[in-house]
Design a protein around this motif. Sequence first.
Motif, short mmCIF file in Angstrom:
data_model
loop_
_atom_site.label_atom_id
_atom_site.label_comp_id
_atom_site.label_asym_id
_atom_site.label_seq_id
_atom_site.Cartn_x
_atom_site.Cartn_y
_atom_site.Cartn_z
N VAL A 83 4.87 5.95 19.84
CA VAL A 83 4.12 6.35 18.65
C VAL A 83 4.84 5.88 17.39
O VAL A 83 4.22 5.36 16.46
N LEU A 84 6.16 6.04 17.36
CA LEU A 84 6.93 5.57 16.20
C LEU A 84 6.80 4.05 16.04
O LEU A 84 6.70 3.55 14.92
N PHE A 85 6.79 3.33 17.14
CA PHE A 85 6.61 1.88 17.09
C PHE A 85 5.24 1.52 16.50
O PHE A 85 5.14 0.63 15.65
N ALA A 86 4.21 2.23 16.94
CA ALA A 86 2.87 1.98 16.39
C ALA A 86 2.85 2.27 14.89
O ALA A 86 2.26 1.50 14.11
N LEU A 87 3.51 3.33 14.46
CA LEU A 87 3.59 3.64 13.03
C LEU A 87 4.36 2.56 12.27
O LEU A 87 4.01 2.23 11.13
N MET A 88 5.38 1.99 12.91
CA MET A 88 6.12 0.89 12.28
C MET A 88 5.24 -0.33 12.08
O MET A 88 5.28 -0.97 11.02
N ILE A 89 4.44 -0.66 13.08
CA ILE A 89 3.54 -1.82 12.99
C ILE A 89 2.51 -1.59 11.88
O ILE A 89 2.26 -2.47 11.04
N ILE A 90 1.91 -0.41 11.87
CA ILE A 90 0.92 -0.08 10.83
C ILE A 90 1.58 -0.10 9.46
O ILE A 90 1.04 -0.66 8.50
N GLY A 91 2.77 0.50 9.36
CA GLY A 91 3.49 0.52 8.09
C GLY A 91 3.85 -0.88 7.62
O GLY A 91 3.74 -1.19 6.42
N LEU A 92 4.27 -1.74 8.53
CA LEU A 92 4.58 -3.13 8.16
C LEU A 92 3.35 -3.83 7.61
O LEU A 92 3.41 -4.48 6.56
N ALA A 93 2.23 -3.67 8.30
CA ALA A 93 0.99 -4.30 7.83
C ALA A 93 0.60 -3.77 6.45
O ALA A 93 0.24 -4.56 5.56
N LEU A 94 0.68 -2.46 6.26
CA LEU A 94 0.31 -1.88 4.97
C LEU A 94 1.29 -2.29 3.86
O LEU A 94 0.89 -2.48 2.72
N SER A 95 2.57 -2.42 4.22
CA SER A 95 3.55 -2.81 3.20
C SER A 95 3.37 -4.26 2.77
O SER A 95 3.76 -4.63 1.67
N LEU A 96 2.79 -5.06 3.64
CA LEU A 96 2.53 -6.47 3.29
C LEU A 96 1.21 -6.64 2.57
O LEU A 96 0.94 -7.68 1.98
N TRP A 97 0.37 -5.60 2.60
CA TRP A 97 -0.94 -5.64 1.97
C TRP A 97 -0.76 -5.39 0.48
O TRP A 97 -0.41 -4.29 0.05
N SER A 98 -1.04 -6.38 -0.31
CA SER A 98 -0.79 -6.33 -1.74
C SER A 98 -1.75 -5.37 -2.44
O SER A 98 -2.93 -5.32 -2.14
N HIS A 137 0.84 -1.19 0.00
CA HIS A 137 0.00 0.00 0.00
C HIS A 137 0.88 1.25 0.00
O HIS A 137 1.90 1.31 0.69
N LYS A 138 0.49 2.25 -0.76
CA LYS A 138 1.30 3.48 -0.91
C LYS A 138 1.46 4.26 0.41
O LYS A 138 2.47 4.91 0.62
N LEU A 139 0.47 4.16 1.28
CA LEU A 139 0.56 4.86 2.56
C LEU A 139 1.74 4.36 3.38
O LEU A 139 2.35 5.13 4.13
N ALA A 140 2.11 3.10 3.21
CA ALA A 140 3.26 2.54 3.93
C ALA A 140 4.55 3.27 3.56
O ALA A 140 5.43 3.44 4.41
N LEU A 141 4.66 3.71 2.32
CA LEU A 141 5.85 4.45 1.90
C LEU A 141 5.97 5.77 2.67
O LEU A 141 7.05 6.16 3.10
N ARG A 195 12.79 -0.41 -3.17
CA ARG A 195 11.52 -0.41 -2.46
C ARG A 195 10.94 -1.79 -2.17
O ARG A 195 10.11 -1.93 -1.29
N SER A 196 11.37 -2.80 -2.90
CA SER A 196 10.87 -4.15 -2.59
C SER A 196 11.32 -4.60 -1.20
O SER A 196 10.76 -5.53 -0.64
N MET A 197 12.30 -3.90 -0.62
CA MET A 197 12.81 -4.23 0.71
C MET A 197 12.11 -3.46 1.84
O MET A 197 12.46 -3.62 3.00
N ILE A 198 11.11 -2.65 1.51
CA ILE A 198 10.41 -1.87 2.54
C ILE A 198 9.81 -2.77 3.62
O ILE A 198 10.01 -2.50 4.81
N PRO A 199 9.10 -3.85 3.28
CA PRO A 199 8.59 -4.71 4.36
C PRO A 199 9.70 -5.27 5.25
O PRO A 199 9.55 -5.34 6.47
#
Length: 154
Positions: free
Chosen positions: A131-146, A17-21, A91-95
Amino acid sequence: MLSRIFPQQIDNNYRGHKLALWLFGLVVFMKGFQMLACIFNGYSTLRVADGIPLDTFTSAGAQTVVSLFALSGFSYLMICLLCVLVLVRYRSMIPFMFALLVLDYLSRRLILHFLPVVRIGTPAGFYVNLVLFALMIIGLALSLWSQDNLKSQK
């Protein structure tokens, strides 16, 4: 999911997901800023943001702690620079990088659980990092969302 975290080919083809970027960029910017503060303003950062009572240390002890803090900050700054490289070119390494940042945070928390640091009160740095940790978790989930999953839902 593991094939997303450990892609066979490392390229600029991002599938999440683009939001993860954007979250990744924000987290890396904030962590980089924190590390620069550790390096260039370590004494104040340790006292104010981390609540470490440096005034109770001997002069040599305080200097040693500040130096170790700056060295640790520099090491983490190198991770931030790798994150910038990933954001710009690989960018393929973002997750993977999100997972690495999450693992780093959890490992540090675990170490501090068993080897606690004496602090005064609950410093602001704790909440900022949470807060940064929460953003990391959300970002990880979004980056794994195809993106394919998003298109098939429409």
